[in-house]
Design an enzyme around this catalytic site. Structure first.
Site, PDB file in Angstrom:
ATOM      1  N   GLU A   1      19.766  56.732  59.108  1.00 57.90           N
ATOM      2  CA  GLU A   1      19.001  57.663  59.959  1.00 57.90           C
ATOM      3  C   GLU A   1      19.205  57.349  61.447  1.00 57.90           C
ATOM      4  OE1 GLU A   1      17.773  56.101  57.224  1.00 57.90           O
ATOM      5  OE2 GLU A   1      17.727  57.882  55.948  1.00 57.90           O
TER       6      GLU A   1
ATOM      7  N   GLY B   1      13.193  48.708  71.197  1.00 60.24           N
ATOM      8  CA  GLY B   1      13.040  49.726  72.242  1.00 60.24           C
ATOM      9  C   GLY B   1      11.711  49.562  72.960  1.00 60.24           C
ATOM     10  N   ARG B   2      10.640  49.357  72.181  1.00 65.56           N
ATOM     11  CA  ARG B   2       9.314  49.207  72.796  1.00 65.56           C
ATOM     12  C   ARG B   2       9.239  47.936  73.637  1.00 65.56           C
ATOM     13  NH1 ARG B   2       6.350  50.197  67.344  1.00 65.56           N
ATOM     14  NH2 ARG B   2       8.515  50.221  66.650  1.00 65.56           N
TER      15      ARG B   2
ATOM     16  N   ARG C   1      20.191  58.987  66.517  1.00 64.87           N
ATOM     17  CA  ARG C   1      19.764  58.602  67.880  1.00 64.87           C
ATOM     18  C   ARG C   1      20.755  59.150  68.921  1.00 64.87           C
ATOM     19  NH1 ARG C   1      16.756  52.786  67.826  1.00 64.87           N
ATOM     20  NH2 ARG C   1      15.438  53.278  66.038  1.00 64.87           N
TER      21      ARG C   1
ATOM     22  N   ARG D   1       5.967  50.672  57.099  1.00 62.10           N
ATOM     23  CA  ARG D   1       6.794  51.494  56.203  1.00 62.10           C
ATOM     24  C   ARG D   1       8.110  50.778  55.942  1.00 62.10           C
ATOM     25  NH1 ARG D   1       6.135  54.913  60.818  1.00 62.10           N
ATOM     26  NH2 ARG D   1       7.793  54.538  62.333  1.00 62.10           N
TER      27      ARG D   1
ATOM     28  N   HIS E   1      17.538  45.568  72.536  1.00 62.47           N
ATOM     29  CA  HIS E   1      18.481  45.243  71.457  1.00 62.47           C
ATOM     30  C   HIS E   1      19.187  43.916  71.777  1.00 62.47           C
ATOM     31  CE1 HIS E   1      17.697  49.090  69.719  1.00 62.47           C
ATOM     32  NE2 HIS E   1      18.319  49.784  70.635  1.00 62.47           N
TER      33      HIS E   1
ATOM     34  N   ARG F   1       8.500  43.104  58.225  1.00 63.03           N
ATOM     35  CA  ARG F   1       8.788  44.179  59.181  1.00 63.03           C
ATOM     36  C   ARG F   1       8.004  43.914  60.455  1.00 63.03           C
ATOM     37  NH1 ARG F   1       9.983  50.468  58.848  1.00 63.03           N
ATOM     38  NH2 ARG F   1      10.281  50.793  61.078  1.00 63.03           N
TER      39      ARG F   1
ATOM     40  N   ASP G   1      12.386  45.581  63.891  1.00 62.07           N
ATOM     41  CA  ASP G   1      11.985  46.796  64.600  1.00 62.07           C
ATOM     42  C   ASP G   1      11.216  46.454  65.882  1.00 62.07           C
ATOM     43  OD1 ASP G   1      11.810  49.496  65.029  1.00 62.07           O
ATOM     44  OD2 ASP G   1      10.146  49.838  63.647  1.00 62.07           O
ATOM     45  N   GLY G   2      11.320  47.345  66.854  1.00 64.73           N
ATOM     46  CA  GLY G   2      10.524  47.195  68.071  1.00 64.73           C
ATOM     47  C   GLY G   2      11.322  46.806  69.302  1.00 64.73           C
TER      48      GLY G   2
ATOM     49  N   LEU H   1      24.115  29.666  53.783  1.00 67.91           N
ATOM     50  CA  LEU H   1      23.198  30.796  53.955  1.00 67.91           C
ATOM     51  C   LEU H   1      23.985  32.079  53.748  1.00 67.91           C
ATOM     52  CD1 LEU H   1      20.440  32.048  54.874  1.00 67.91           C
ATOM     53  CD2 LEU H   1      21.372  32.043  57.197  1.00 67.91           C
TER      54      LEU H   1
HETATM   55  C1  IPE Z   1      14.330  50.846  60.841  1.00 63.61           C
HETATM   56  O1  IPE Z   1      13.812  51.010  62.108  1.00 63.61           O
HETATM   57  C2  IPE Z   1      15.808  50.609  60.893  1.00 63.61           C
HETATM   58  C3  IPE Z   1      16.219  49.336  61.480  1.00 63.61           C
HETATM   59  C4  IPE Z   1      15.430  48.376  61.871  1.00 63.61           C
HETATM   60  C5  IPE Z   1      17.640  49.159  61.601  1.00 63.61           C
HETATM   61  P1  IPE Z   1      13.609  52.457  62.747  1.00 63.61           P
HETATM   62  O2  IPE Z   1      13.007  52.262  64.068  1.00 63.61           O
HETATM   63  O3  IPE Z   1      14.887  53.210  62.683  1.00 63.61           O
HETATM   64  O4  IPE Z   1      12.593  53.103  61.707  1.00 63.61           O
HETATM   65  P2  IPE Z   1      11.551  54.276  61.879  1.00 63.61           P
HETATM   66  O5  IPE Z   1      12.303  55.456  62.446  1.00 63.61           O
HETATM   67  O6  IPE Z   1      10.483  53.803  62.803  1.00 63.61           O
HETATM   68  O7  IPE Z   1      11.012  54.510  60.497  1.00 63.61           O
HETATM   69  C1  IPE Z   2      15.059  48.326  66.013  1.00 58.66           C
HETATM   70  O1  IPE Z   2      14.433  48.606  67.202  1.00 58.66           O
HETATM   71  C2  IPE Z   2      16.560  48.324  66.124  1.00 58.66           C
HETATM   72  C3  IPE Z   2      17.211  49.474  65.485  1.00 58.66           C
HETATM   73  C4  IPE Z   2      16.605  50.384  64.785  1.00 58.66           C
HETATM   74  C5  IPE Z   2      18.645  49.580  65.672  1.00 58.66           C
HETATM   75  P1  IPE Z   2      14.155  50.100  67.666  1.00 58.66           P
HETATM   76  O2  IPE Z   2      15.312  50.572  68.477  1.00 58.66           O
HETATM   77  O3  IPE Z   2      13.828  50.969  66.499  1.00 58.66           O
HETATM   78  O4  IPE Z   2      12.908  49.899  68.585  1.00 58.66           O
HETATM   79  P2  IPE Z   2      11.619  50.827  68.681  1.00 58.66           P
HETATM   80  O5  IPE Z   2      11.090  51.012  67.290  1.00 58.66           O
HETATM   81  O6  IPE Z   2      12.048  52.118  69.276  1.00 58.66           O
HETATM   82  O7  IPE Z   2      10.683  50.074  69.547  1.00 58.66           O
HETATM   83 MG    MG Z   3      12.091  51.457  65.588  1.00 61.94          MG
END
Ligand code: IPE
Ligand code: IPE
Ligand code: MG
Length: 261
Positions: free
Chosen positions: A82, A38-39, A86, A209, A52, A203, A35-36, A146
């Site tokens: 979920e 986008g940020r 997007r 979460r 990504h 995570r 995760d992260g 693996l």
């Molecule tokens: C969880 O990340 C799903 C993946 C990493 C693929 P999200 O960014 O979708 O989760 P939430 O919305 O913050 O819970």
């Molecule tokens: C995780 O990064 C990748 C996917 C959920 C596909 P995010 O796209 O959720 O990045 P943030 O949480 O918005 O930073």
């Molecule tokens: Mg995210």
């Protein structure tokens, strides 16, 4: 980990961190909520897709480190059920990136001995992404160094729903009695039936979460949350997570003396 320990670790090189790991205490199965992305991109005023894309480099490096250390299974959350909510543009970029990753990485994965599997409702994926996924699964099916599982269009609750449905069909067809249903039977119907439960869940990005990931399988998994954004999660961050994992006492509800005896 206490402050003294973490500041000592800060001063160690990656090689020194690797030496500190106990090879006998490594997790057999590591699961990661990546995760992260986008940020990471937003912090650099880049479009989210740039995050990504950078995240793919982390995937490559984490696979390499798992192979070096002899970790047998790695499951990564790439796209949740979920995530279909997007913007269409982001979804289509992510699907394009999945195809790009599989097409460019396939030969290397085969050379490295990586078996690729996927979990999730694959029929929701665009046809060409699904074809790439299926081809990669087939071409790596004989490999065993693996076990890499990509969770795609995956939801933990959906996985349980799908398992219950299959079980009910078996009961309806007279192949199974309701009293035959126990934990191991349910486990056999999960998407992950060929894998042991994860020992360690990581995570990234500071969220604490589970976001509908491996709900059944995480029952006794050690959870590790780090503020590091996924594109920045590389060898060193994995080594730190593994060192922290090795400091945990896994009790499984028992008292320690009963486990060691
Ligand atoms: C969880 O990340 C799903 C993946 C990493 C693929 P999200 O960014 O979708 O989760 P939430 O919305 O913050 O819970
Ligand atoms: C995780 O990064 C990748 C996917 C959920 C596909 P995010 O796209 O959720 O990045 P943030 O949480 O918005 O930073
Ligand atoms: Mg995210």
């Amino acid at each position: 980990m206490d402050t003294k320990d973490s500041s000592t670790l800060d001063q160690l090189s990656d090689e020194e961190l690797t030496i500190k790991l106990d090879p006998g205490l490594l997790p057999k199965h590591v699961a990661i909520i990546m995760d992260g992305n986008g940020r990471w991109a937003e912090l650099r005023s880049l479009p989210r897709i740039a995050g990504h894309r950078e995240g793919i480099k982390s995937v490559r490096e984490i696979i390499t480190v798992c192979l070096e250390l002899g970790i047998h299974a790695l499951t990564i959350y790439a796209f949740s059920q979920e995530n279909w909510n997007r913007p269409v543009q982001e979804i289509s970029s992510l699907m394009g990136l999945l195809e790009y990753y599989l097409s460019t990485e396939r030969t290397k994965l085969i050379e490295q001995g990586v078996r690729v599997r996927t979990i999730g409702r694959l029929d929701s994926l665009p046809t060409s992404a699904r074809q790439w996924v299926q081809a990669t699964e087939q071409e790596t099916a004989h490999l065993d160094r693996l076990h890499l599982t990509l969770a795609l269009s995956y939801g933990g609750r959906t996985e349980i729903v799908d398992a219950v449905r299959e079980l009910l069909h078996e009961v309806q067809d007279g192949k199974l009695q309701p009293d035959d249903v126990d934990e191991s039977r349910i486990q056999q119907y999960l998407y992950t039936h060929e894998l042991p439960d994860p020992d360690l869940l990581i995570r990234t990005s500071g969220e604490s979460r589970i976001s509908n990931f491996l709900l059944w399988q995480l029952a006794y998994t050690e959870l590790y949350f780090t503020p590091t954004l996924w594109p920045d999660f590389r060898r060193r961050e994995l080594l730190l997570a593994l060192l922290e994992y090795q400091r945990r006492e896994r009790r499984f509800g028992r008292v320690l003396s009963a486990i060691s005896s």
